[in-house]
Scaffold this motif. Structure first.
Motif: not given
Length: 586
Positions: A178-186, A472-473, A507-520
């Motif tokens: 559905l939609g943009q699930e294939d690029i991690g935008k569920r 990245l594209m 879009r590729s690793n939500q778990k690592e993104y969550d960690k990054f978002a908290k610290r960045v």
């Protein structure tokens, strides 16, 4: 006893005979579901190639989005030789309505009807809804439908799904996303739109305003005007989840002016209530937009709302999984395909899915081929899917979804269906058969389709950073816009670098993104977002990601880094692409 047995056998014989009569009366070679422009093309094509064809549409009229959504502004495009890239049946229909960029909706609807009525092999069934797909093993054999006269079952040797949402394919069990699930935008879809319809517009004054630079000016060709991008900054929406972008304006012969510009976010394409809420929200916002245009755009002073379309323009819903998923890389690299059935060249226009996003014109291809394999769905046989829901990635669909391209693909589907019956072979087997594909291509060219082999280059081909840029594209986190420029030599800002890491991880690793978002945040709070990012700052940002830590030298200081990275303390976009793609791979 013998007499009773005789009567039972006689009754059974009569029943079997009646069943055979039913099949003879209602069986078809090809059934096409969906009266969108693509469905009309598929049905007409199948019928012309000798197949007894049934076209099923749930509405009262043909034309789908054109008729009910009043989308009368065509996304036309050309090939490398400046020929119109979509010919064949699309050109036939387009010529019937006078070959404009924007057309009169009633004329378009009439042209579709004439094309269907002109085919002796084609039966049209309106106001009919498919309720169930009947399969034998993996093969689709029949559909159960609800008609104005009751429920019926229709059998066919082949089926084509040309509904906007791949409804038949979904009922039959074809896998899809559905939609943009294939690029991690569920759960995210491109914005919907209500086409705004006005009367009492002074077209000459609007034209002059475009030339004089009002609202940053606009371009004009005959009965269409596009631009006035100043509306993006000047207009403030009243309704939540709406936004106005640059105006695509068209004028019909009767003076009706249509504008495609109002984005409506948060519409679930599978929820009738959500669609209705979106439509009503768009209607209310149209009144506020009219007031804005009356004040700001000469020619609209006396304009009034003429009517509202019956349906929203919904750009995206399902994407079926096919034997080959056309990718954004195929589009960017201007790739030909050995089993090409149509060509496309429209820019990859991915509309925003929420108010926090901008529009994304990923790339602007010269031309690319759409393969037969992309309309052959996985897991279900005797079915083709020829619509914007065909086997395209969500990014590739940003280009391939446009109606002229879809009509060319659908014409190929109708032709292929008729040929497959003649050969008594399954679509999946034929999708691997080069001899069949060559025959199909020959027939399509004889019917007027524009098809030919090509070998084109593409920007940044062979550049050291291109593999990273390509990764990245595929995630949809970079764009080259209409001029195909990723600005590889331009220095990257802290904001750009941080956002690119965040978007890539989300879009590729939500778990690592969550960690990054908290610290960045603490890493960038002392920096100005528009400040150029240094290699030292990049290293610090990267090191804030768990498991990466202080491994900058281990991960990035390799031979490629030493050879290609400049001595400047600042990072270019090419270097940034390389760093982030390397990070994702690690």
């Amino acid at each position: 006893m013998k007499k009773l047995l005789y009567l039972i056998l006689l009754s059974l014989s009569f029943f079997i005979t009646m069943q055979g009569t039913f099949a003879e009366d209602y069986d078809y070679d090809v059934i096409v579901v969906g009266g969108e422009p693509e469905g009309v093309a598929a049905a007409v094509s199948a019928a012309r190639n000798g197949a007894k064809t049934l076209l099923i549409e749930e509405r009262k009229n043909l034309g789908g989005l054109f008729t009910y959504g009043h989308l009368n502004y065509l996304d036309l495009s050309m090939d490398q030789h400046k020929q119109w890239i979509n010919q064949g049946i699309f050109k036939e229909w387009h010529d019937k309505i006078g070959a404009p960029i924007a057309f009169d909706v009633k004329e378009a609807e009439q042209a579709f009807s004439e094309m269907v009525e002109g085919e002796a092999n084609l039966t049209l069934l309106m106001e009919t809804t498919v309720k169930k797909a009947v399969k034998s093993g993996s093969a689709l054999e029949a559909i159960k439908v609800k008609t104005p006269s009751g429920e019926r079952t229709y059998t066919a040797k082949r089926f084509i799904d040309s509904t906007a949402d791949a409804d038949l394919a979904a009922l039959a069990g074809v896998p899809y996303y559905l939609g943009q699930e294939d690029i991690g935008k569920r759960g995210q879809f491109m914005s919907a739109t209500i086409v705004m319809l006005f009367e009492n517009v002074d077209w000459d004054r609007v034209t002059k305003a475009a030339q004089l630079g009002v609202l940053e000016g606009a371009e004009q060709y005959k009965n269409v005007i596009w631009g006035f991008s100043g509306t993006i900054r000047q207009y403030k929406p009243v309704e939540e989840k709406t936004r106005l972008r640059g105006l695509n304006i068209s004028r019909q012969k009767d003076g009706l002016v249509a504008i495609n510009a109002l984005q409506i976010f948060g519409v679930d394409p599978f929820d009738e209530k959500s669609i209705e809420v979106g439509l009503e929200r768009g209607k209310r916002e149209t009144y506020h937009i009219l007031e804005f245009l009356q004040r700001e755009l000469p020619g609209f002073e006396k304009a009034t709302i003429a009517a509202f379309p019956e349906e929203l323009y919904i750009r995206e819903s399902r994407h079926i999984k096919a034997e080959y998923q056309l990718s954004i890389v195929d589009v960017w690299e201007n790739r030909d395909q050995w089993d090409a059935i149509a060509l496309g060249s429209y820019p990859v226009d991915v509309q925003a899915s929420n108010k926090g996003e901008g529009e994304l014109v990923v790339v602007n291809p010269v031309q690319y081929a759409i393969p037969f394999r992309s309309i052959v769905p996985l897991e279900v046989d005797r079915l083709l899917v020829a619509s914007k829901a065909s086997g395209y990635s969500s990014l590739a669909a940003g280009s391939a979804r446009v109606v002229p391209t879809g009509v060319s693909v659908a014409e190929a589907a109708g032709t292929a269906a008729a040929l497959s019956i003649e050969k008594n072979e399954e679509f999946r087997d034929l999708s691997k058969n080069k001899k069949f594909i060559e025959e199909l291509q020959t027939v399509l060219k004889d019917q007027g389709a524009l098809l030919y082999p090509f070998d084109l280059s593409y920007p940044y081909e062979g550049e050291w950073f291109y593999p990273a840029l390509r990764e990245l594209m595929v995630l949809g986190v970079v764009e080259a816009s209409y001029d195909n420029d990723f600005n590889p030599d331009k220095q990257m800002s802290v904001n750009e670098f941080t956002k690119l890491i965040a978007d890539s991880l989300s879009r590729s690793n939500q778990k690592e993104y969550d960690k990054f978002a908290k610290r960045v945040h603490e890493e960038v709070r002392d920096s100005k977002y528009d400040k150029k990012v240094t290699k030292r700052k990049a290293e610090k940002l990267i090191s804030s990601i768990p498991k990466v830590g202080d491994k900058w030298n281990e991960i990035f200081k390799n031979e490629e880094y030493e050879v290609h990275f400049s001595q400047s303390p600042y990072i270019t976009k090419a270097e940034g692409y390389y760093i982030i793609a390397t990070l994702l791979n690690k």
